[in-house]
Design an enzyme around this catalytic site. Structure first.
Site, PDB file in Angstrom:
ATOM      1  N   ASP A  90       0.850  -1.180   0.000  1.00  0.00           N
ATOM      2  CA  ASP A  90       0.000   0.000   0.000  1.00  0.00           C
ATOM      3  C   ASP A  90       0.890   1.236   0.000  1.00  0.00           C
ATOM      4  OD1 ASP A  90      -2.219   1.665   0.152  1.00  0.00           O
ATOM      5  OD2 ASP A  90      -2.183   1.697   2.340  1.00  0.00           O
ATOM      6  N   GLU A  99      -1.551  -1.390  -5.866  1.00  0.00           N
ATOM      7  CA  GLU A  99      -2.701  -0.647  -6.372  1.00  0.00           C
ATOM      8  C   GLU A  99      -2.417  -0.081  -7.759  1.00  0.00           C
ATOM      9  OE1 GLU A  99      -5.074   1.264  -2.628  1.00  0.00           O
ATOM     10  OE2 GLU A  99      -3.111   2.117  -3.066  1.00  0.00           O
ATOM     11  N   ASP A 146      -2.954   1.599   7.007  1.00  0.00           N
ATOM     12  CA  ASP A 146      -2.124   1.223   5.863  1.00  0.00           C
ATOM     13  C   ASP A 146      -1.933  -0.285   5.793  1.00  0.00           C
ATOM     14  OD1 ASP A 146      -1.917   3.851   5.158  1.00  0.00           O
ATOM     15  OD2 ASP A 146      -0.006   4.172   6.192  1.00  0.00           O
TER      16      ASP A 146
END
Length: 429
Positions: free
Chosen positions: A184, A268, A364
């Site tokens: 992340d 991501e 996170d």
């Protein structure tokens, strides 16, 4: 398997060679701009765009013309490569991968490329390189060139000249090491891993922002194109180069460590360009919180998320691993225990507490776990084997069991990454 790799070195040219390289770069810039202007002129009346072969015929005419006879002093292959670069720029534009080609400016990305390896000679023992119409050039031999030389690109940055030598070599089929991990990316933490560890941010631009501001203010007070103006401009360029070099070095260290210790990386699919767009708006519709958004954009671009993903992509391919990009929507609002999705789960930037089941963890870490889970689900949907991702599954289940107080044994093959740099453990706040 075949591996293409580039080795970049700083050149040490003499005065005559440096003048020649500036001329060659200027010739390539002229050919690019001339060809781009011609293509635009043909587009306005609706004529068809010239292909690479047609542009090469025009290049021959330009080299033989009395008005541009100085083009014949430059090697022809780099000029042809410039036309290929323009053709590639048009292809990227039509494929919606890039904006429309723009005219090149002097002093910005000056470079030229030699595509024929038969014309290149490399003497690593004496740290010198032979380039057509330049002769033997000395270079700073910081590491050994591995493989067969395919081409060489000469570029200029901050008053220094560099050569990037692309090689090809046969390597053994790599065996991936480690399990699966979700990453992340963030600002307060550059990267948080699903195993609980995280990498601290470098903030390269922020560290040099004060010095850069002073140098830019001094540059603005100088008479343009004067000697003092050129010195002040060089000072600004050196600071920018220092910022970029520090960020690039940090990203290489992080991406190398992650790729060497994991067989699968889930990350991501961030659209950094859209995330860092200006919020100023227009005169009719001015934006809101423009100053805050500008600061956020600066922090986002300072991290180098796109370059980090690009490096992970090819380094995982070198080590036999793979990278999986997943949707970033609600990754920090989805509870990994009960999968309840709501913005109320994340009241603050760092704290995550599920309003449905009471699960608590660093936000996170929750995002990284959800990214890993989505990556494995994507593999299942594609019908691929997810055995290598079993460590990530166990990690997700183990964290979820914290709510009920259950204890699970550590999964086989799981480990914490050792980065040897700014790092820590992401525990509950």
């Amino acid at each position: 398997m075949q591996r293409l790799q580039a080795f970049k070195y700083e050149l040490k040219p003499n005065g005559q060679q440096e003048r020649q390289m500036r001329r060659f770069a200027g010739s390539c810039r002229f050919v690019f701009n001339q060809a781009l202007a011609l293509q635009q002129a043909r587009y306005e009346p609706g004529e068809k765009k010239l292909g690479y072969a047609g542009l090469c015929k025009l290049l021959t005419e330009w080299r033989n013309s009395a008005d541009t006879a100085w083009l014949a002093e430059a090697p022809v292959h780099p000029l042809q490569q410039t036309l290929q670069d323009l053709e590639r720029a048009y292809a990227n534009f039509f494929a919606q991968r890039a904006d429309f080609p723009r005219f090149k400016k002097k002093g910005q990305h000056d470079s030229f490329r030699y595509p024929d390896p038969k014309q290149l000679k490399l003497d690593q023992g004496n740290s010198r390189l032979f380039l057509p119409k330049l002769g033997w050039l000395r270079y700073r031999n910081s590491r050994e060139v591995l493989g067969t030389v395919k081409n060489a690109t000469v570029s200029q940055s901050c008053g220094k000249w560099y050569v990037s030598i692309q090689t090809e070599r046969e390597v053994e089929q790599p065996i991936p090491n480690g399990g699966a991990v979700g990453i992340d990316p963030g600002i307060a933490r550059f990267a948080t891993l699903s195993d609980g560890s995280f990498i601290g941010p470098l903030h390269s631009f922020k560290r040099h922002e004060a010095a850069l501001r002073k140098a830019q203010q001094a540059l603005s007070r100088k008479v343009k194109f004067s000697s003092n103006w050129k010195k002040a401009k060089a000072r600004v360029q050196r600071i920018h180069a220092r910022i970029g070099n520090a960020r690039r070095d940090y990203l290489h260290k992080c991406s190398t460590t992650i790729s060497q210790n994991h067989a699968m990386v889930c990350i991501e699919d961030l659209q950094v360009r859209n995330m860092s767009k200006s919020a100023a708006g227009t005169t009719e519709q001015p934006g809101q919180n423009v100053k805050a958004k500008a600061g956020l954009n600066k922090s986002i671009l300072d991290q180098g998320w796109f370059e980090f993903r690009r490096q992970l992509d090819y380094k995982l391919a070198w080590t036999g691993g793979q990278i999986i990009a997943v949707s970033p929507h609600h990754t920090s609002q989805d509870c990994p225990n009960c999968h309840h999705v709501t913005p109320d789960n994340r009241k603050t930037q760092a704290r995550f507490r599920c309003v449905a089941c009471g699960f608590e963890e660093h936000a996170d870490v929750v995002g990284a776990i959800n990214i890993l889970s989505r990556g494995m689900q994507k593999l299942r949907d594609e019908g691929q084997d997810t055995a290598d991702a079993s460590a990530g599954c166990d990690r997700t289940a183990r964290i979820a069991c914290k709510v009920s107080g259950a204890v699970m044994p550590p999964a086989a093959g799981t480990h914490r990454s050792n980065f040897g740099m700014a790092q820590g453990h992401a525990g509950a706040p």
